[in-house]
Design a protein around this motif. Structure first.
Motif, PDB file in Angstrom:
ATOM      1  N   TYR A 178     -12.725 -13.126   9.066  1.00  0.00           N
ATOM      2  CA  TYR A 178     -12.055 -12.261  10.031  1.00  0.00           C
ATOM      3  C   TYR A 178     -12.284 -12.757  11.455  1.00  0.00           C
ATOM      4  N   ARG A 179     -11.276 -12.541  12.265  1.00  0.00           N
ATOM      5  CA  ARG A 179     -11.384 -12.711  13.713  1.00  0.00           C
ATOM      6  C   ARG A 179     -11.060 -11.346  14.312  1.00  0.00           C
ATOM      7  N   ILE A 180     -12.068 -10.715  14.906  1.00  0.00           N
ATOM      8  CA  ILE A 180     -11.940  -9.351  15.422  1.00  0.00           C
ATOM      9  C   ILE A 180     -12.104  -9.395  16.936  1.00  0.00           C
ATOM     10  N   THR A 181     -11.076  -9.021  17.660  1.00  0.00           N
ATOM     11  CA  THR A 181     -11.135  -9.030  19.121  1.00  0.00           C
ATOM     12  C   THR A 181     -11.159  -7.591  19.615  1.00  0.00           C
ATOM     13  N   ILE A 182     -12.252  -7.235  20.296  1.00  0.00           N
ATOM     14  CA  ILE A 182     -12.451  -5.862  20.766  1.00  0.00           C
ATOM     15  C   ILE A 182     -12.558  -5.869  22.284  1.00  0.00           C
ATOM     16  N   ASP A 183     -11.578  -5.265  22.923  1.00  0.00           N
ATOM     17  CA  ASP A 183     -11.541  -5.204  24.388  1.00  0.00           C
ATOM     18  C   ASP A 183     -11.767  -6.586  25.008  1.00  0.00           C
ATOM     19  N   GLY A 184     -11.143  -7.600  24.410  1.00  0.00           N
ATOM     20  CA  GLY A 184     -11.184  -8.951  24.953  1.00  0.00           C
ATOM     21  C   GLY A 184     -12.301  -9.832  24.442  1.00  0.00           C
ATOM     22  N   THR A 185     -13.265  -9.298  23.722  1.00  0.00           N
ATOM     23  CA  THR A 185     -14.377 -10.075  23.174  1.00  0.00           C
ATOM     24  C   THR A 185     -14.132 -10.336  21.693  1.00  0.00           C
ATOM     25  N   THR A 186     -14.229 -11.597  21.272  1.00  0.00           N
ATOM     26  CA  THR A 186     -13.919 -11.978  19.900  1.00  0.00           C
ATOM     27  C   THR A 186     -15.189 -12.100  19.059  1.00  0.00           C
ATOM     28  N   HIS A 187     -15.120 -11.564  17.836  1.00  0.00           N
ATOM     29  CA  HIS A 187     -16.224 -11.617  16.874  1.00  0.00           C
ATOM     30  C   HIS A 187     -15.701 -12.272  15.598  1.00  0.00           C
ATOM     31  N   GLN A 188     -16.400 -13.280  15.102  1.00  0.00           N
ATOM     32  CA  GLN A 188     -16.053 -13.940  13.845  1.00  0.00           C
ATOM     33  C   GLN A 188     -16.965 -13.397  12.754  1.00  0.00           C
ATOM     34  N   ARG A 189     -16.377 -12.897  11.659  1.00  0.00           N
ATOM     35  CA  ARG A 189     -17.158 -12.333  10.577  1.00  0.00           C
ATOM     36  C   ARG A 189     -16.534 -12.717   9.235  1.00  0.00           C
ATOM     37  N   ARG A 259      -7.939  -6.078  17.811  1.00  0.00           N
ATOM     38  CA  ARG A 259      -7.009  -6.918  17.067  1.00  0.00           C
ATOM     39  C   ARG A 259      -7.758  -7.504  15.868  1.00  0.00           C
ATOM     40  N   ILE A 260      -7.165  -7.392  14.694  1.00  0.00           N
ATOM     41  CA  ILE A 260      -7.776  -7.881  13.466  1.00  0.00           C
ATOM     42  C   ILE A 260      -6.893  -8.980  12.885  1.00  0.00           C
ATOM     43  N   GLU A 261      -7.509 -10.155  12.666  1.00  0.00           N
ATOM     44  CA  GLU A 261      -6.833 -11.286  12.043  1.00  0.00           C
ATOM     45  C   GLU A 261      -7.702 -11.788  10.901  1.00  0.00           C
ATOM     46  N   ALA A 262      -7.104 -12.542   9.976  1.00  0.00           N
ATOM     47  CA  ALA A 262      -7.865 -13.082   8.853  1.00  0.00           C
ATOM     48  C   ALA A 262      -7.336 -14.467   8.504  1.00  0.00           C
ATOM     49  N   ASP A 263      -8.090 -15.148   7.642  1.00  0.00           N
ATOM     50  CA  ASP A 263      -7.747 -16.515   7.275  1.00  0.00           C
ATOM     51  C   ASP A 263      -6.690 -16.589   6.184  1.00  0.00           C
ATOM     52  N   LEU A 278      -2.012  -8.331   7.784  1.00  0.00           N
ATOM     53  CA  LEU A 278      -2.543  -8.774   9.065  1.00  0.00           C
ATOM     54  C   LEU A 278      -1.716  -9.932   9.602  1.00  0.00           C
ATOM     55  N   PRO A 279      -1.757 -10.140  10.943  1.00  0.00           N
ATOM     56  CA  PRO A 279      -2.607  -9.504  11.958  1.00  0.00           C
ATOM     57  C   PRO A 279      -2.058  -8.158  12.423  1.00  0.00           C
ATOM     58  N   VAL A 280      -2.962  -7.357  13.040  1.00  0.00           N
ATOM     59  CA  VAL A 280      -2.564  -6.065  13.574  1.00  0.00           C
ATOM     60  C   VAL A 280      -3.370  -5.792  14.841  1.00  0.00           C
ATOM     61  N   THR A 281      -2.732  -5.139  15.803  1.00  0.00           N
ATOM     62  CA  THR A 281      -3.390  -4.735  17.042  1.00  0.00           C
ATOM     63  C   THR A 281      -3.401  -3.218  17.125  1.00  0.00           C
ATOM     64  N   LEU A 282      -4.558  -2.655  17.487  1.00  0.00           N
ATOM     65  CA  LEU A 282      -4.756  -1.208  17.523  1.00  0.00           C
ATOM     66  C   LEU A 282      -5.227  -0.789  18.896  1.00  0.00           C
ATOM     67  N   ARG A 283      -4.700   0.330  19.373  1.00  0.00           N
ATOM     68  CA  ARG A 283      -5.118   0.878  20.662  1.00  0.00           C
ATOM     69  C   ARG A 283      -5.338   2.374  20.515  1.00  0.00           C
ATOM     70  N   VAL A 284      -6.419   2.869  21.054  1.00  0.00           N
ATOM     71  CA  VAL A 284      -6.668   4.299  20.994  1.00  0.00           C
ATOM     72  C   VAL A 284      -5.792   4.996  22.034  1.00  0.00           C
ATOM     73  N   ARG A 285      -5.266   6.169  21.651  1.00  0.00           N
ATOM     74  CA  ARG A 285      -4.506   7.024  22.569  1.00  0.00           C
ATOM     75  C   ARG A 285      -5.335   8.289  22.783  1.00  0.00           C
TER      76      ARG A 285
END
Length: 293
Positions: A178-189, A259-263, A278-285
């Motif tokens: 997974y490539r998870i981007t949260i408020d501009g910071t990317t995390h690889q898991r 934003r959630i992406e996968a291989d 995927l991929p999908v982008t999510l925003r809280v309202r």
């Protein structure tokens, strides 16, 4: 006195949906409230019926499970309309997170006299969903595969369908990158799933994100990292109580835009419905939906 339009899930139209609505409807009418009942042909039709009811100034009742609540609540997100829930689906996880009563008399009293509460929703943007809003959670991984199996099950219902679907999904699972981007910071898991939770519950009462709140302006991003399958089954059992949060394989991040992406092509689910990859982008309202709870 409030005026209601009940939009009934097509899958529940002649059985569980009607069974759940009838005693509540009787109590609403006895109290002097107006109530129209509309049976939808699909979730898209349910959204259109909800728009029409909201335009009349009615409280819109979503009669069904999480998919129905998400469809109706999603289309009302960002408007002045008020949502009420009459839970009658497999999971009813958003209703559970709101603490809705199961007894018809208590639910009718809440619908008649409760004060609308502003809760957050999730804006979903992908190749399939163009700025659609959902209520509870978006999940991408083995749980989405399991939910797809559960939704297609004709032999099993309720919790049994989720357990069977989960076992089938895990048996054929291989770790996803997974490539998870949260408020501009990317995390690889690498692991089993990524869940962006507005509500603390999913998958028939499992406490996937015990600290998630529907009105805090944030999404709790739960990552279940790679582990032996035998350990994953133990972890899934711990979801009933939230004990999985003590596992080192479980990580929680928080943010407003994810934003959630996968291989590989992985399905994602939103409020119990799985119809996209995927991929999908999510925003809280924040505070986008008024709901009686």
């Amino acid at each position: 006195m409030r005026q209601f339009t009940a939009v009934v899930n097509p899958a529940a139209g002649s059985s569980s949906g009607t069974a759940a609505l009838l005693p509540v409807a009787r109590l609403l009418r006895e109290a002097g409230a107006g109530l129209e009942t509309r049976y939808s042909r699909s979730l898209d039709h349910a959204r259109e019926l909800a728009r029409q009811a909201a335009a009349q100034g009615h409280v819109v009742l979503a009669v069904g499970g999480d998919g129905m609540a998400g469809a109706v609540g999603g289309v009302l997100s960002g408007t002045d309309a008020v949502l009420g829930l009459v839970p009658s689906g497999r999971g009813n996880d958003f209703a559970r997170a709101l603490g809705l009563p199961g007894e018809p008399a208590a639910l009718a009293e809440l619908l008649l006299r409760g004060t609308p509460r502003a809760v957050d929703t999730i804006e979903v943007e992908s190749a399939v969903h163009t700025r659609t809003a959902v209520l509870g959670s978006v999940y991408a991984g083995v749980d989405a595969v399991a939910n797809r199996y559960a939704n297609r099950s004709r032999l099993l219902r309720g919790a049994a369908s989720y357990y069977a679907g989960g076992a089938r999904a895990v048996a054929g699972w291989r770790p996803a990158a997974y490539r998870i981007t949260i408020d501009g910071t990317t995390h690889q898991r690498s692991g089993y799933t990524v869940v962006a939770a507005n509500s603390g519950f999913y998958g028939f009462g499992r406490r996937i994100a015990p600290d998630a709140r529907v009105d805090d302006g944030l999404l709790d991003v739960v990552v279940v990292r790679h582990a032996p399958k035998r350990l994953f089954f133990a972890l899934m059992n711990e979801l009933k109580t939230g004990a999985h949060m003590r596992r080192p394989q479980v990580e929680v991040l928080r943010g407003e835009e994810i934003r959630i992406e996968a291989d590989r092509d992985l399905p994602y689910g939103a409020d119990g419905e799985v119809d996209a990859t995927l991929p999908v982008t999510l925003r809280v309202r924040p505070g986008a939906l008024k709901v009686l709870c």
